[in-house]
Scaffold this active site. Sequence first.
Site, PDB file in Angstrom:
ATOM      1  N   ALA A   1      -3.009   0.290   6.956  1.00  0.00           N
ATOM      2  CA  ALA A   1      -4.364  -0.213   7.198  1.00  0.00           C
ATOM      3  C   ALA A   1      -5.362   0.771   6.602  1.00  0.00           C
ATOM      4  O   ALA A   1      -5.053   1.939   6.391  1.00  0.00           O
ATOM      5  CB  ALA A   1      -4.629  -0.381   8.693  1.00  0.00           C
ATOM      6  N   ASP A   2      -6.566   0.259   6.350  1.00  0.00           N
ATOM      7  CA  ASP A   2      -7.633   1.136   5.849  1.00  0.00           C
ATOM      8  C   ASP A   2      -8.425   1.754   6.993  1.00  0.00           C
ATOM      9  O   ASP A   2      -8.915   2.866   6.881  1.00  0.00           O
ATOM     10  CB  ASP A   2      -8.582   0.322   4.955  1.00  0.00           C
TER      11      ASP A   2
ATOM     12  N   GLY B   1       0.840  -1.199   0.000  1.00  0.00           N
ATOM     13  CA  GLY B   1       0.000   0.000   0.000  1.00  0.00           C
ATOM     14  C   GLY B   1       0.874   1.248   0.000  1.00  0.00           C
ATOM     15  O   GLY B   1       2.103   1.181   0.145  1.00  0.00           O
TER      16      GLY B   1
ATOM     17  N   GLU C   1      -0.843 -10.561   3.427  1.00  0.00           N
ATOM     18  CA  GLU C   1      -0.577  -9.678   4.573  1.00  0.00           C
ATOM     19  C   GLU C   1      -0.923 -10.394   5.871  1.00  0.00           C
ATOM     20  O   GLU C   1      -0.158 -10.400   6.835  1.00  0.00           O
ATOM     21  CB  GLU C   1      -1.403  -8.394   4.461  1.00  0.00           C
TER      22      GLU C   1
ATOM     23  N   ASP D   1       3.191  -2.366   8.174  1.00  0.00           N
ATOM     24  CA  ASP D   1       2.174  -2.335   7.121  1.00  0.00           C
ATOM     25  C   ASP D   1       1.099  -1.310   7.449  1.00  0.00           C
ATOM     26  O   ASP D   1       0.918  -0.918   8.602  1.00  0.00           O
ATOM     27  CB  ASP D   1       1.528  -3.732   6.990  1.00  0.00           C
TER      28      ASP D   1
ATOM     29  N   GLY E   1      -6.314  -2.744  -0.884  1.00  0.00           N
ATOM     30  CA  GLY E   1      -5.351  -2.863  -1.995  1.00  0.00           C
ATOM     31  C   GLY E   1      -5.323  -4.279  -2.548  1.00  0.00           C
ATOM     32  O   GLY E   1      -4.559  -4.600  -3.465  1.00  0.00           O
TER      33      GLY E   1
ATOM     34  N   LYS F   1      -8.016  -4.162   6.608  1.00  0.00           N
ATOM     35  CA  LYS F   1      -6.991  -4.062   5.574  1.00  0.00           C
ATOM     36  C   LYS F   1      -7.525  -4.719   4.317  1.00  0.00           C
ATOM     37  O   LYS F   1      -8.560  -5.396   4.358  1.00  0.00           O
ATOM     38  CB  LYS F   1      -5.716  -4.782   6.035  1.00  0.00           C
ATOM     39  N   GLY F   2      -6.810  -4.514   3.198  1.00  0.00           N
ATOM     40  CA  GLY F   2      -7.181  -5.255   2.018  1.00  0.00           C
ATOM     41  C   GLY F   2      -7.812  -4.457   0.904  1.00  0.00           C
ATOM     42  O   GLY F   2      -8.167  -5.000  -0.133  1.00  0.00           O
TER      43      GLY F   2
END
Length: 234
Positions: A87-88, A29, A107, A85, A101, A98-99
């Site tokens: 996060a959304d 990301g 991940e 990493d 992307g 997350k995810g």
Amino acid sequence: LTQDELKKIAAYKAVEFVESGMVLGLGTGSTAKHAVDRIGDLLRLGKLKNIVGIPTSKKTQEQAVSLGIPLSDLDSHPSIDLAIDGADEVDPYLNLVKGRGGSLLREKMVEGACKKFVCIVDESKLVNHLGGSGLAMPVEVVPFCWKFTARKLQNMFESSGCVAKLRNDGKGEAFVSDNGNYIVDLYLKKSIGDLVVASDGILRIAGVVEHGMFLDMATTVIVAGELGITINNK
Ligand code: DER
């Protein structure tokens, strides 16, 4: 400060946790990209040595290769010292969405194998409860009869006003993850209630591979905001 400058500030702060000799989970990301760039810089400057990176996507693998970061995988390194990493969404208990992307499976595999998982976000990602922002809650599903699986997901969260949509690749085709699967995004109008119950329910659907709720996985969340950086530890 722009959102990207805030992301970079959070990323650089996280890289201060990196020590020579570590096995690192490399996130995916636009925020994690800054952390991977920084690690590459410090390796090139000789300020970091003997780093092994475990990438969380093909995209991050390519970035790390271009930076000369030595790479390996979970088969060779089943235990990882530290993952960094993005996060959304982040809730007050450091649970994450997350995810968005599309990299959630790798991940979650990598971050699940880490002793420490430092999540890096700009302040726009902070929420009171996951999934309530009306943004996507990603679920990776097998392509076989994905409509059947999407309907089961939508029905499971009907009381939260859930609408399930197949993620497309922007070219009129279904998005395909690094693992050859599809992503069904759940759009919720209300909170899904108990996150563990929701997680278990989703994972019990046979066509589901994994979902984007990272519950009780982050050990530290670094938030970069207009007023500065906050570091929240579990
Ligand atoms: O897709 C992902 O899981 C990314 O890490 C995402 O959660 C954060 O992406 P961003 O740093 O580009 O906002």
